[in-house]
Scaffold this active site. Structure first.
Site, PDB file in Angstrom:
ATOM      1  N   SER A 180      49.825  39.158   2.520  1.00 26.59           N
ATOM      2  CA  SER A 180      50.804  38.399   3.296  1.00 26.59           C
ATOM      3  C   SER A 180      50.328  38.064   4.702  1.00 26.59           C
ATOM      4  O   SER A 180      50.780  37.071   5.270  1.00 26.59           O
ATOM      5  CB  SER A 180      52.128  39.152   3.345  1.00 26.59           C
ATOM      6  N   HIS A 208      53.714  36.106  -2.473  1.00 21.53           N
ATOM      7  CA  HIS A 208      53.192  34.838  -1.941  1.00 21.53           C
ATOM      8  C   HIS A 208      52.395  34.025  -2.959  1.00 21.53           C
ATOM      9  O   HIS A 208      51.939  32.936  -2.649  1.00 21.53           O
ATOM     10  CB  HIS A 208      52.329  35.089  -0.704  1.00 21.53           C
ATOM     11  N   LYS A 239      60.382  33.225  -1.287  1.00 19.38           N
ATOM     12  CA  LYS A 239      59.280  32.515  -0.650  1.00 19.38           C
ATOM     13  C   LYS A 239      59.116  31.144  -1.313  1.00 19.38           C
ATOM     14  O   LYS A 239      59.955  30.288  -1.122  1.00 19.38           O
ATOM     15  CB  LYS A 239      58.057  33.402  -0.629  1.00 19.38           C
TER      16      LYS A 239
HETATM   17  C1  PLP Z   1      57.969  39.257   1.835  1.00 20.89           C
HETATM   18  C2  PLP Z   1      57.281  40.301   1.046  1.00 20.89           C
HETATM   19  C3  PLP Z   1      57.997  41.338   0.452  1.00 20.89           C
HETATM   20  C4  PLP Z   1      59.459  41.544   0.703  1.00 20.89           C
HETATM   21  O1  PLP Z   1      60.224  40.622   0.024  1.00 20.89           O
HETATM   22  P1  PLP Z   1      61.689  40.254   0.549  1.00 20.89           P
HETATM   23  O2  PLP Z   1      62.338  39.638  -0.613  1.00 20.89           O
HETATM   24  O3  PLP Z   1      61.500  39.333   1.701  1.00 20.89           O
HETATM   25  O4  PLP Z   1      62.325  41.558   0.948  1.00 20.89           O
HETATM   26  C5  PLP Z   1      57.316  42.213  -0.369  1.00 20.89           C
HETATM   27  N1  PLP Z   1      55.977  42.104  -0.554  1.00 20.89           N
HETATM   28  C6  PLP Z   1      55.254  41.141   0.035  1.00 20.89           C
HETATM   29  C7  PLP Z   1      53.790  41.065  -0.210  1.00 20.89           C
HETATM   30  C8  PLP Z   1      55.880  40.215   0.869  1.00 20.89           C
HETATM   31  O5  PLP Z   1      55.167  39.281   1.476  1.00 20.89           O
END
Ligand code: PLP
Length: 391
Positions: A180, A208, A239
């Site tokens: 991320s 992602h 996302k």
């Molecule tokens: C954003 C993210 C999360 C958390 O997800 P949310 O639904 O925003 O709580 C978990 N793992 C990774 C790699 C992320 O980028």
């Protein structure tokens, strides 16, 4: 209120580490109004523009009208609505697994999945740059945690070999699919090889990668030709899919275990039916010619933007995706650069510890499929002007 908190905040401010909130008006489009001013948005995860896609919004509105704003209860009480089941079936088909289970967020998913499937008798091998929610899930599980150097499968194998003598319990290898903060991609074929050789389970967090990677948008595993070889495919709906919530796609026995054991699943009100319907519409879009077109646009624009930065000598770490970090080093110059970019109309967050290691602060830009080419070129030029890479 205890004095201590105020003191701690004062200390953070002195160190240039204080965090605060801003206000965005309008949908997560390439241009948004931030604190009353129009800026180019370069830090949204709405990579494909699905957060306000008419078909996604329409699905949410229709399901909200038909089934209400809230689900009324947790899944095991009365909150397991038809829309949740339809989305889980769609996710399982999309990820080519027996079953899938919804969570209210990726953070809740990772902490819950890891801590309910693994315990003190088990060992978890975790990439050094894994997301905070994976780290917390490992801690909650009570398992022995062996952190391996980032994306280094040789080092991972050495650690697997070292641990083998004292092996007991289950073994898990866990990694982000797309990292991320670095935008690089986990070496999945090597992780699959190691998990087979050492009889471990493999979990990939594709927050992602889902929607973005692979010809069909099925994520990192599809890109590497490894669908079917990842035991626990976790991902998020917030996302590229533009909604919110998360899922695990896995064998039925894993899903049933979570339904019976996973505390963030059991003790939390389920997602609103409108969110579930919207996420299903988003997956349908991802899994269509329109999805392919959006992914190709995203790839082309990322190449344009990252290419400009690279040519000017910026260190983009190992980025190979729409997440484009620009290494700046220390907190102070990073936050100054972020502020200067905002003054020039470019909204790019600076990232500091503990999100990234000390000395590895960065500007973290993200590209969206409907960014304008000329805007991306202007942003890259301004970043280069402000960061002034030495190369
Ligand atoms: C954003 C993210 C999360 C958390 O997800 P949310 O639904 O925003 O709580 C978990 N793992 C990774 C790699 C992320 O980028």
């Amino acid at each position: 209120m205890p004095e201590g908190w105020k003191k701690e905040l004062g200390k953070l401010a002195e160190e240039g580490m204080l965090r605060g909130l801003r206000t965005v008006d309008g949908p997560q489009r390439p241009k948004v109004e931030l604190d009353g001013r129009q800026v180019l948005l370069l830090c949204s995860n709405n990579y494909l523009g699905l957060a306000d896609h008419p078909r996604v919004v329409e699905a949410m509105v229709r399901a909200t009208r038909d089934f209400g704003a809230g689900s009324g209860a947790s899944r095991l009480v009365s909150g397991s609505m038809r829309e949740h089941h339809l989305l889980e079936e769609r996710l399982a088909a999309f990820k080519q697994t027996e079953a899938a289970l919804l969570f209210n967020s990726g953070f809740a998913a990772n902490t819950g999945i890891i801590s309910s499937l693994f315990g003190p008798a088990d060992t978890i091998f975790s990439d050094a740059l894994n997301h905070a929610s994976i780290i917390d899930g490992c801690r909650l599980s009570g398992a022995r945690v062996v952190v391996y150097p980032h994306a280094d499968s040789n080092a991972l194998e050495a650690l697997l070999e070292r641990e083998r003598k004292n092996r007991r319990g289950r073994w898990l290898i866990v990694s982000d699919g797309v990292f991320s903060m670095d935008g690089d991609i986990a070496p999945l074929p090597e992780l699959v090889h190691l998990k087979q050789k050492y009889a471990a389970l493999l979990m990939i967090d594709d927050a992602h990668g889902t929607g973005v990677l692979g010809d069909g948008g099925r994520g990192t595993a599809e890109m590497w030709g490894c669908l079917g070889q990842v035991d626990l495919q976790m991902g998020t709906l917030g996302k590229a899919l533009g909604c919110c919530g998360a899922y695990l796609a896995a064998d039925r026995v894993v899903i049933d275990t979570l339904i019976n054991r996973c505390r963030p699943f059991i003790f939390s009100t389920s997602l609103p039916p409108g969110v579930a319907a919207a996420a299903r519409a988003a997956i349908d879009l991802v899994d269509s010619p329109e999805g392919l077109r959006l992914r190709n646009e995203l790839r082309r624009k990322t190449a344009l933007f990252a290419g400009r930065l690279r040519d000017a000598g910026c260190d983009l770490l190992g980025s190979r995706t729409q997440i484009v970090p620009i290494l700046t080093g220390e907190p102070e110059p990073t936050m100054t650069a972020s502020r200067q970019l905002l003054d020039a109309g470019f909204f790019i967050q600076g990232i500091r510890p503990p999100t990234v290691p000390d000395g590895r602060c960065r500007l973290r830009a993200t590209v969206m499929a409907d960014h304008d080419d000329a805007d991306l070129e202007a942003a890259a030029a301004e970043i280069v002007r402000i960061v002034r890479p030495s190369a």
